[in-house]
Write a protein that holds these residues in place. Structure first.
Motif, PDB file in Angstrom:
ATOM      1  N   ILE A  65       0.838  -1.196   0.000  1.00 58.59           N
ATOM      2  CA  ILE A  65       0.000   0.000   0.000  1.00 58.59           C
ATOM      3  C   ILE A  65       0.875   1.249   0.000  1.00 58.59           C
ATOM      4  O   ILE A  65       0.639   2.183  -0.765  1.00 58.59           O
ATOM      5  CB  ILE A  65      -0.961   0.004   1.203  1.00 58.59           C
ATOM      6  N   GLU A  66       1.914   1.257   0.843  1.00 59.69           N
ATOM      7  CA  GLU A  66       2.782   2.429   0.916  1.00 59.69           C
ATOM      8  C   GLU A  66       3.523   2.660  -0.394  1.00 59.69           C
ATOM      9  O   GLU A  66       3.689   3.798  -0.826  1.00 59.69           O
ATOM     10  CB  GLU A  66       3.758   2.293   2.087  1.00 59.69           C
ATOM     11  N   LYS A  67       3.949   1.584  -1.055  1.00 59.93           N
ATOM     12  CA  LYS A  67       4.638   1.709  -2.348  1.00 59.93           C
ATOM     13  C   LYS A  67       3.676   2.277  -3.394  1.00 59.93           C
ATOM     14  O   LYS A  67       4.026   3.195  -4.132  1.00 59.93           O
ATOM     15  CB  LYS A  67       5.177   0.355  -2.795  1.00 59.93           C
ATOM     16  N   ARG A  68       2.477   1.723  -3.470  1.00 60.37           N
ATOM     17  CA  ARG A  68       1.488   2.203  -4.436  1.00 60.37           C
ATOM     18  C   ARG A  68       1.083   3.643  -4.147  1.00 60.37           C
ATOM     19  O   ARG A  68       0.878   4.438  -5.063  1.00 60.37           O
ATOM     20  CB  ARG A  68       0.251   1.294  -4.437  1.00 60.37           C
ATOM     21  N   LEU A  69       0.989   3.983  -2.861  1.00 53.82           N
ATOM     22  CA  LEU A  69       0.647   5.344  -2.473  1.00 53.82           C
ATOM     23  C   LEU A  69       1.740   6.313  -2.911  1.00 53.82           C
ATOM     24  O   LEU A  69       1.450   7.378  -3.463  1.00 53.82           O
ATOM     25  CB  LEU A  69       0.427   5.402  -0.959  1.00 53.82           C
ATOM     26  N   GLN A  70       2.991   5.936  -2.711  1.00 56.85           N
ATOM     27  CA  GLN A  70       4.113   6.783  -3.129  1.00 56.85           C
ATOM     28  C   GLN A  70       4.118   6.958  -4.651  1.00 56.85           C
ATOM     29  O   GLN A  70       4.301   8.061  -5.154  1.00 56.85           O
ATOM     30  CB  GLN A  70       5.444   6.179  -2.658  1.00 56.85           C
ATOM     31  N   ASP A  71       3.896   5.858  -5.378  1.00 57.07           N
ATOM     32  CA  ASP A  71       3.838   5.928  -6.844  1.00 57.07           C
ATOM     33  C   ASP A  71       2.710   6.855  -7.300  1.00 57.07           C
ATOM     34  O   ASP A  71       2.886   7.664  -8.219  1.00 57.07           O
ATOM     35  CB  ASP A  71       3.633   4.531  -7.450  1.00 57.07           C
ATOM     36  N   ALA A  72       1.557   6.737  -6.661  1.00 58.61           N
ATOM     37  CA  ALA A  72       0.409   7.564  -7.026  1.00 58.61           C
ATOM     38  C   ALA A  72       0.683   9.040  -6.722  1.00 58.61           C
ATOM     39  O   ALA A  72       0.314   9.923  -7.508  1.00 58.61           O
ATOM     40  CB  ALA A  72      -0.845   7.095  -6.289  1.00 58.61           C
ATOM     41  N   GLN A  73       1.351   9.316  -5.612  1.00 65.44           N
ATOM     42  CA  GLN A  73       1.668  10.700  -5.271  1.00 65.44           C
ATOM     43  C   GLN A  73       2.680  11.299  -6.248  1.00 65.44           C
ATOM     44  O   GLN A  73       2.587  12.476  -6.606  1.00 65.44           O
ATOM     45  CB  GLN A  73       2.165  10.789  -3.822  1.00 65.44           C
ATOM     46  N   ASN A  74       3.632  10.476  -6.700  1.00 70.01           N
ATOM     47  CA  ASN A  74       4.584  10.936  -7.716  1.00 70.01           C
ATOM     48  C   ASN A  74       3.868  11.241  -9.027  1.00 70.01           C
ATOM     49  O   ASN A  74       4.142  12.251  -9.678  1.00 70.01           O
ATOM     50  CB  ASN A  74       5.685   9.899  -7.946  1.00 70.01           C
ATOM     51  N   LEU A  75       2.954  10.358  -9.411  1.00 64.55           N
ATOM     52  CA  LEU A  75       2.183  10.563 -10.633  1.00 64.55           C
ATOM     53  C   LEU A  75       1.329  11.829 -10.518  1.00 64.55           C
ATOM     54  O   LEU A  75       1.246  12.617 -11.459  1.00 64.55           O
ATOM     55  CB  LEU A  75       1.300   9.346 -10.907  1.00 64.55           C
ATOM     56  N   LYS A  76       0.753  12.044  -9.345  1.00 61.99           N
ATOM     57  CA  LYS A  76      -0.051  13.243  -9.118  1.00 61.99           C
ATOM     58  C   LYS A  76       0.800  14.497  -9.322  1.00 61.99           C
ATOM     59  O   LYS A  76       0.373  15.441 -10.002  1.00 61.99           O
ATOM     60  CB  LYS A  76      -0.625  13.224  -7.705  1.00 61.99           C
ATOM     61  N   ALA A  77       1.997  14.502  -8.775  1.00 57.47           N
ATOM     62  CA  ALA A  77       2.887  15.667  -8.921  1.00 57.47           C
ATOM     63  C   ALA A  77       3.234  15.898 -10.390  1.00 57.47           C
ATOM     64  O   ALA A  77       3.242  17.040 -10.861  1.00 57.47           O
ATOM     65  CB  ALA A  77       4.148  15.456  -8.099  1.00 57.47           C
ATOM     66  N   ASN A  78       3.506  14.822 -11.126  1.00 59.50           N
ATOM     67  CA  ASN A  78       3.819  14.944 -12.555  1.00 59.50           C
ATOM     68  C   ASN A  78       2.631  15.501 -13.339  1.00 59.50           C
ATOM     69  O   ASN A  78       2.800  16.369 -14.203  1.00 59.50           O
ATOM     70  CB  ASN A  78       4.242  13.595 -13.139  1.00 59.50           C
ATOM     71  N   LEU A  79       1.449  15.004 -13.045  1.00 60.16           N
ATOM     72  CA  LEU A  79       0.254  15.484 -13.743  1.00 60.16           C
ATOM     73  C   LEU A  79      -0.019  16.952 -13.422  1.00 60.16           C
ATOM     74  O   LEU A  79      -0.386  17.725 -14.308  1.00 60.16           O
ATOM     75  CB  LEU A  79      -0.958  14.620 -13.378  1.00 60.16           C
ATOM     76  N   GLU A  80       0.165  17.335 -12.172  1.00 59.52           N
ATOM     77  CA  GLU A  80      -0.045  18.731 -11.799  1.00 59.52           C
ATOM     78  C   GLU A  80       0.943  19.640 -12.535  1.00 59.52           C
ATOM     79  O   GLU A  80       0.575  20.726 -12.983  1.00 59.52           O
ATOM     80  CB  GLU A  80       0.096  18.902 -10.283  1.00 59.52           C
ATOM     81  N   ASN A  81       2.180  19.175 -12.675  1.00 58.28           N
ATOM     82  CA  ASN A  81       3.188  19.927 -13.426  1.00 58.28           C
ATOM     83  C   ASN A  81       2.769  20.105 -14.882  1.00 58.28           C
ATOM     84  O   ASN A  81       2.862  21.200 -15.437  1.00 58.28           O
ATOM     85  CB  ASN A  81       4.532  19.190 -13.391  1.00 58.28           C
ATOM     86  N   LYS A  82       2.324  19.012 -15.492  1.00 58.00           N
ATOM     87  CA  LYS A  82       1.912  19.071 -16.899  1.00 58.00           C
ATOM     88  C   LYS A  82       0.718  19.999 -17.073  1.00 58.00           C
ATOM     89  O   LYS A  82       0.671  20.776 -18.027  1.00 58.00           O
ATOM     90  CB  LYS A  82       1.584  17.672 -17.421  1.00 58.00           C
ATOM     91  N   LEU A  83      -0.227  19.919 -16.152  1.00 61.91           N
ATOM     92  CA  LEU A  83      -1.402  20.791 -16.229  1.00 61.91           C
ATOM     93  C   LEU A  83      -1.002  22.256 -16.130  1.00 61.91           C
ATOM     94  O   LEU A  83      -1.522  23.096 -16.857  1.00 61.91           O
ATOM     95  CB  LEU A  83      -2.381  20.458 -15.102  1.00 61.91           C
ATOM     96  N   GLU A  84      -0.084  22.537 -15.242  1.00 62.07           N
ATOM     97  CA  GLU A  84       0.371  23.917 -15.066  1.00 62.07           C
ATOM     98  C   GLU A  84       1.026  24.426 -16.351  1.00 62.07           C
ATOM     99  O   GLU A  84       0.791  25.547 -16.780  1.00 62.07           O
ATOM    100  CB  GLU A  84       1.369  23.978 -13.910  1.00 62.07           C
ATOM    101  N   LYS A  85       1.827  23.578 -16.991  1.00 64.47           N
ATOM    102  CA  LYS A  85       2.512  23.982 -18.229  1.00 64.47           C
ATOM    103  C   LYS A  85       1.546  24.138 -19.401  1.00 64.47           C
ATOM    104  O   LYS A  85       1.744  24.991 -20.258  1.00 64.47           O
ATOM    105  CB  LYS A  85       3.595  22.961 -18.585  1.00 64.47           C
ATOM    106  N   LEU A  86       0.500  23.306 -19.417  1.00 61.68           N
ATOM    107  CA  LEU A  86      -0.442  23.344 -20.543  1.00 61.68           C
ATOM    108  C   LEU A  86      -1.372  24.555 -20.486  1.00 61.68           C
ATOM    109  O   LEU A  86      -1.839  25.030 -21.522  1.00 61.68           O
ATOM    110  CB  LEU A  86      -1.275  22.068 -20.585  1.00 61.68           C
ATOM    111  N   GLY A  87      -1.685  25.021 -19.296  1.00 61.13           N
ATOM    112  CA  GLY A  87      -2.572  26.175 -19.167  1.00 61.13           C
ATOM    113  C   GLY A  87      -3.931  25.922 -19.791  1.00 61.13           C
ATOM    114  O   GLY A  87      -4.633  24.994 -19.423  1.00 61.13           O
TER     115      GLY A  87
END
Length: 58
Positions: A6-28
């Motif tokens: 669970i902790e591994k999957r949670l960490q992976d999901a949080q990393n993916l969330k950060a990446n998606l938020e970055n992409k969204l910010e760049k895309l505007g």
């Protein structure tokens, strides 16, 4: 699922969330941003689910 998984999957999901938020910010206002927003919503749902599972195991 055990706590370690669970902790591994949670960490992976949080990393993916950060990446998606970055992409969204760049895309505007780019129309492609909607696709990333949908993915981010699903990742947020997954994170919530994993956090609930983690609490249940404690």
């Amino acid at each position: 699922m055990d706590m370690e998984n669970i902790e591994k999957r949670l960490q992976d999901a949080q990393n993916l969330k950060a990446n998606l938020e970055n992409k969204l910010e760049k895309l505007g206002d780019n129309p492609r941003a909607e696709t990333f927003q949908i993915q981010l919503d699903k990742v947020n749902d997954l994170i919530s689910h994993l956090e609930k599972e983690k609490e249940e195991l404690k």
